[in-house]
Design a protein around this motif. Structure first.
Motif, PDB file in Angstrom:
ATOM      1  N   SER A  58      42.504 -31.738  43.748  1.00 35.88           N
ATOM      2  CA  SER A  58      42.334 -33.151  44.112  1.00 35.88           C
ATOM      3  C   SER A  58      43.037 -34.073  43.117  1.00 35.88           C
ATOM      4  O   SER A  58      42.391 -34.846  42.396  1.00 35.88           O
ATOM      5  N   PRO A  59      44.357 -34.006  43.034  1.00 33.47           N
ATOM      6  CA  PRO A  59      45.078 -34.799  42.034  1.00 33.47           C
ATOM      7  C   PRO A  59      44.929 -36.295  42.279  1.00 33.47           C
ATOM      8  O   PRO A  59      44.749 -36.743  43.408  1.00 33.47           O
ATOM      9  N   ASP A  60      44.990 -37.042  41.190  1.00 35.93           N
ATOM     10  CA  ASP A  60      44.983 -38.496  41.300  1.00 35.93           C
ATOM     11  C   ASP A  60      46.345 -39.010  41.734  1.00 35.93           C
ATOM     12  O   ASP A  60      46.439 -40.061  42.383  1.00 35.93           O
ATOM     13  N   LEU A  61      47.392 -38.280  41.369  1.00 37.50           N
ATOM     14  CA  LEU A  61      48.745 -38.691  41.711  1.00 37.50           C
ATOM     15  C   LEU A  61      49.616 -37.449  41.859  1.00 37.50           C
ATOM     16  O   LEU A  61      49.439 -36.468  41.130  1.00 37.50           O
ATOM     17  N   VAL A  62      50.566 -37.504  42.801  1.00 40.86           N
ATOM     18  CA  VAL A  62      51.505 -36.413  43.013  1.00 40.86           C
ATOM     19  C   VAL A  62      52.923 -36.941  42.827  1.00 40.86           C
ATOM     20  O   VAL A  62      53.307 -37.941  43.442  1.00 40.86           O
ATOM     21  N   ILE A  63      53.673 -36.287  41.938  1.00 37.87           N
ATOM     22  CA  ILE A  63      55.103 -36.565  41.781  1.00 37.87           C
ATOM     23  C   ILE A  63      55.824 -35.567  42.671  1.00 37.87           C
ATOM     24  O   ILE A  63      55.740 -34.365  42.453  1.00 37.87           O
ATOM     25  N   LEU A  64      56.526 -36.054  43.668  1.00 37.67           N
ATOM     26  CA  LEU A  64      56.930 -35.207  44.787  1.00 37.67           C
ATOM     27  C   LEU A  64      58.423 -35.296  45.058  1.00 37.67           C
ATOM     28  O   LEU A  64      58.938 -36.344  45.452  1.00 37.67           O
ATOM     29  N   ASP A  65      59.112 -34.183  44.849  1.00 38.91           N
ATOM     30  CA  ASP A  65      60.522 -34.106  45.217  1.00 38.91           C
ATOM     31  C   ASP A  65      60.620 -34.027  46.735  1.00 38.91           C
ATOM     32  O   ASP A  65      59.825 -33.347  47.388  1.00 38.91           O
ATOM     33  N   ILE A  66      61.590 -34.719  47.317  1.00 39.30           N
ATOM     34  CA  ILE A  66      61.728 -34.694  48.770  1.00 39.30           C
ATOM     35  C   ILE A  66      62.264 -33.357  49.257  1.00 39.30           C
ATOM     36  O   ILE A  66      61.788 -32.783  50.231  1.00 39.30           O
ATOM     37  N   MET A  67      63.271 -32.815  48.560  1.00 39.91           N
ATOM     38  CA  MET A  67      63.888 -31.569  48.988  1.00 39.91           C
ATOM     39  C   MET A  67      63.125 -30.386  48.398  1.00 39.91           C
ATOM     40  O   MET A  67      63.208 -30.123  47.192  1.00 39.91           O
ATOM     41  N   LEU A  68      62.368 -29.688  49.269  1.00 39.91           N
ATOM     42  CA  LEU A  68      61.536 -28.577  48.813  1.00 39.91           C
ATOM     43  C   LEU A  68      61.663 -27.391  49.767  1.00 39.91           C
ATOM     44  O   LEU A  68      61.881 -27.584  50.971  1.00 39.91           O
ATOM     45  N   PRO A  69      61.484 -26.167  49.263  1.00 38.39           N
ATOM     46  CA  PRO A  69      61.388 -25.006  50.153  1.00 38.39           C
ATOM     47  C   PRO A  69      60.069 -25.024  50.918  1.00 38.39           C
ATOM     48  O   PRO A  69      59.112 -25.673  50.513  1.00 38.39           O
ATOM     49  N   GLY A  70      60.009 -24.277  52.001  1.00 38.54           N
ATOM     50  CA  GLY A  70      58.790 -24.197  52.793  1.00 38.54           C
ATOM     51  C   GLY A  70      58.734 -25.326  53.796  1.00 38.54           C
ATOM     52  O   GLY A  70      59.003 -25.141  54.982  1.00 38.54           O
ATOM     53  N   PHE A  71      58.383 -26.505  53.336  1.00 40.05           N
ATOM     54  CA  PHE A  71      58.567 -27.739  54.098  1.00 40.05           C
ATOM     55  C   PHE A  71      58.774 -28.859  53.095  1.00 40.05           C
ATOM     56  O   PHE A  71      58.390 -28.762  51.931  1.00 40.05           O
ATOM     57  N   ASP A  72      59.438 -29.932  53.536  1.00 38.39           N
ATOM     58  CA  ASP A  72      59.915 -30.931  52.581  1.00 38.39           C
ATOM     59  C   ASP A  72      58.797 -31.843  52.081  1.00 38.39           C
ATOM     60  O   ASP A  72      57.643 -31.771  52.511  1.00 38.39           O
ATOM     61  N   GLY A  73      59.184 -32.702  51.124  1.00 40.51           N
ATOM     62  CA  GLY A  73      58.210 -33.573  50.487  1.00 40.51           C
ATOM     63  C   GLY A  73      57.552 -34.558  51.428  1.00 40.51           C
ATOM     64  O   GLY A  73      56.385 -34.919  51.243  1.00 40.51           O
ATOM     65  N   LEU A  74      58.271 -35.024  52.449  1.00 40.37           N
ATOM     66  CA  LEU A  74      57.672 -35.957  53.399  1.00 40.37           C
ATOM     67  C   LEU A  74      56.550 -35.283  54.198  1.00 40.37           C
ATOM     68  O   LEU A  74      55.533 -35.910  54.492  1.00 40.37           O
ATOM     69  N   GLU A  75      56.737 -34.020  54.522  1.00 43.09           N
ATOM     70  CA  GLU A  75      55.683 -33.290  55.216  1.00 43.09           C
ATOM     71  C   GLU A  75      54.492 -33.045  54.286  1.00 43.09           C
ATOM     72  O   GLU A  75      53.327 -33.120  54.709  1.00 43.09           O
ATOM     73  N   VAL A  76      54.776 -32.741  53.014  1.00 38.14           N
ATOM     74  CA  VAL A  76      53.688 -32.604  52.045  1.00 38.14           C
ATOM     75  C   VAL A  76      52.881 -33.897  51.979  1.00 38.14           C
ATOM     76  O   VAL A  76      51.641 -33.882  52.027  1.00 38.14           O
ATOM     77  N   MET A  77      53.584 -35.027  51.878  1.00 36.53           N
ATOM     78  CA  MET A  77      52.892 -36.311  51.775  1.00 36.53           C
ATOM     79  C   MET A  77      52.057 -36.582  53.026  1.00 36.53           C
ATOM     80  O   MET A  77      50.929 -37.082  52.930  1.00 36.53           O
ATOM     81  N   ARG A  78      52.581 -36.262  54.198  1.00 36.78           N
ATOM     82  CA  ARG A  78      51.824 -36.459  55.427  1.00 36.78           C
ATOM     83  C   ARG A  78      50.524 -35.668  55.385  1.00 36.78           C
ATOM     84  O   ARG A  78      49.450 -36.189  55.743  1.00 36.78           O
ATOM     85  N   ARG A  79      50.599 -34.419  54.938  1.00 34.40           N
ATOM     86  CA  ARG A  79      49.396 -33.585  54.893  1.00 34.40           C
ATOM     87  C   ARG A  79      48.409 -34.091  53.836  1.00 34.40           C
ATOM     88  O   ARG A  79      47.189 -34.054  54.054  1.00 34.40           O
ATOM     89  N   LEU A  80      48.917 -34.568  52.715  1.00 31.79           N
ATOM     90  CA  LEU A  80      48.028 -35.099  51.679  1.00 31.79           C
ATOM     91  C   LEU A  80      47.299 -36.338  52.174  1.00 31.79           C
ATOM     92  O   LEU A  80      46.119 -36.548  51.872  1.00 31.79           O
ATOM     93  N   HIS A  81      47.986 -37.171  52.923  1.00 32.54           N
ATOM     94  CA  HIS A  81      47.375 -38.402  53.408  1.00 32.54           C
ATOM     95  C   HIS A  81      46.368 -38.148  54.521  1.00 32.54           C
ATOM     96  O   HIS A  81      45.559 -39.028  54.838  1.00 32.54           O
ATOM     97  N   GLU A  82      46.412 -36.968  55.114  1.00 30.48           N
ATOM     98  CA  GLU A  82      45.421 -36.624  56.129  1.00 30.48           C
ATOM     99  C   GLU A  82      44.178 -35.979  55.534  1.00 30.48           C
ATOM    100  O   GLU A  82      43.211 -35.715  56.252  1.00 30.48           O
ATOM    101  N   ASP A  83      44.184 -35.739  54.232  1.00 28.36           N
ATOM    102  CA  ASP A  83      43.063 -35.073  53.577  1.00 28.36           C
ATOM    103  C   ASP A  83      41.849 -35.992  53.588  1.00 28.36           C
ATOM    104  O   ASP A  83      41.885 -37.106  53.047  1.00 28.36           O
ATOM    105  N   GLU A  84      40.764 -35.528  54.185  1.00 30.19           N
ATOM    106  CA  GLU A  84      39.565 -36.347  54.297  1.00 30.19           C
ATOM    107  C   GLU A  84      38.865 -36.555  52.969  1.00 30.19           C
ATOM    108  O   GLU A  84      37.983 -37.400  52.838  1.00 30.19           O
ATOM    109  N   HIS A  85      39.251 -35.795  51.945  1.00 30.00           N
ATOM    110  CA  HIS A  85      38.593 -35.909  50.641  1.00 30.00           C
ATOM    111  C   HIS A  85      39.269 -36.943  49.731  1.00 30.00           C
ATOM    112  O   HIS A  85      38.853 -37.123  48.596  1.00 30.00           O
ATOM    113  N   GLY A  86      40.303 -37.590  50.199  1.00 27.59           N
ATOM    114  CA  GLY A  86      40.940 -38.617  49.390  1.00 27.59           C
ATOM    115  C   GLY A  86      42.450 -38.529  49.447  1.00 27.59           C
ATOM    116  O   GLY A  86      43.015 -37.454  49.607  1.00 27.59           O
ATOM    117  N   ARG A  87      43.089 -39.677  49.316  1.00 28.38           N
ATOM    118  CA  ARG A  87      44.545 -39.753  49.376  1.00 28.38           C
ATOM    119  C   ARG A  87      45.085 -39.969  47.972  1.00 28.38           C
ATOM    120  O   ARG A  87      44.865 -41.025  47.385  1.00 28.38           O
TER     121      ARG A  87
END
Length: 240
Positions: A58-87
């Protein structure tokens, strides 16, 4: 201690920052600078690992590179913002000259961005700024009520028609600052200085995108805004 998906220490009371970059050396360097500044820090190397570590710590802040393996940073951010435990707040890392990436990230909810290459000191300053604004103590100021819009600075919550409006920390800061100074016209550079605490920034797209996002969330008709008004050639003002 720098944590990873394989080795993690319990999260203490201090702010926890997750660094997500597919270059291990860069991630470790950023984490060590953050630790020296008093933060807890973890490192993830790809999109899935970032999501897994965020769920665990449950990090307070995420430093997020856009270009990532697996799925990119924008997708990571979308999933983090959907977390019901906090954004968590998000600072994007973007390549020099990739304005389209920065704008896309800001539109999707990033609080700030840093352009590569950057100095570790600049990155730490941006982290401190975002967390300081996002975790500011109540000032005793009373909530503002304008028709069906209510802004509560103590709870850092916004309600429209009685329903909570989900804002990022930076969106709330921008809305509260403008609503606290109704009728005053602020240029983009003035807003960058007061809200982002950046006294010299030539990129006005950050303010423009945040204004657009706020209008989409609180205006009855974002194409004909009544609350956040544009003063052409000057900047923006909040309705009196």
């Amino acid at each position: 201690m720098i944590t990873s998906a394989m080795s993690a220490s319990p999260k203490p009371a201090g702010p926890y920052v997750l660094v997500v970059d597919d270059e291990p050396t860069i991630g470790e360097i950023m984490a060590r600078y953050l630790q020296r500044a008093g933060f807890q820090a973890g490192v993830a190397l790809d999109g899935p690992e970032a999501v897994a570590m965020s769920a665990k710590h449950s990090p307070d802040l995420v430093i997020l590179d856009i270009m990532l393996p697996g799925f990119d940073g924008l997708e990571v951010m979308r999933r983090l913002h959907e977390d019901e435990h906090g954004r968590p707040a998000v600072i994007l890392l973007t390549a020099k000259g990739e304005e389209s990436d920065r704008i896309a990230g800001l539109r999707r909810g990033a609080d700030d961005y840093v352009v590569k290459p950057f100095s570790p000191g600049e990155l730490v300053a941006r982290v401190q700024s975002v967390l300081r604004r996002g975790a500011s103590e109540p000032t005793g100021e009373q909530p503002l009520q304008l028709d069906d819009l209510r802004i509560d600075p103590g709870e850092r919550m916004v309600h429209l028609d009685g329903r909570e409006v989900a804002l990022t920390p930076r969106e709330f800061d921008l809305l509260w600052f403008m609503a606290s100074h109704p009728g005053i016209v602020f240029s983009r550079s003035q807003l960058m200085e007061h809200v982002w605490q950046l006294s010299s920034c030539n990129d006005s797209s950050t303010v423009t995108v945040h204004i657009r996002r706020l209008r989409a969330k609180i205006e009855r008709d974002p194409d004909d805004p009544k609350l956040i008004q544009t003063v052409w050639g000057v900047g923006y003002r909040f309705r009196r």
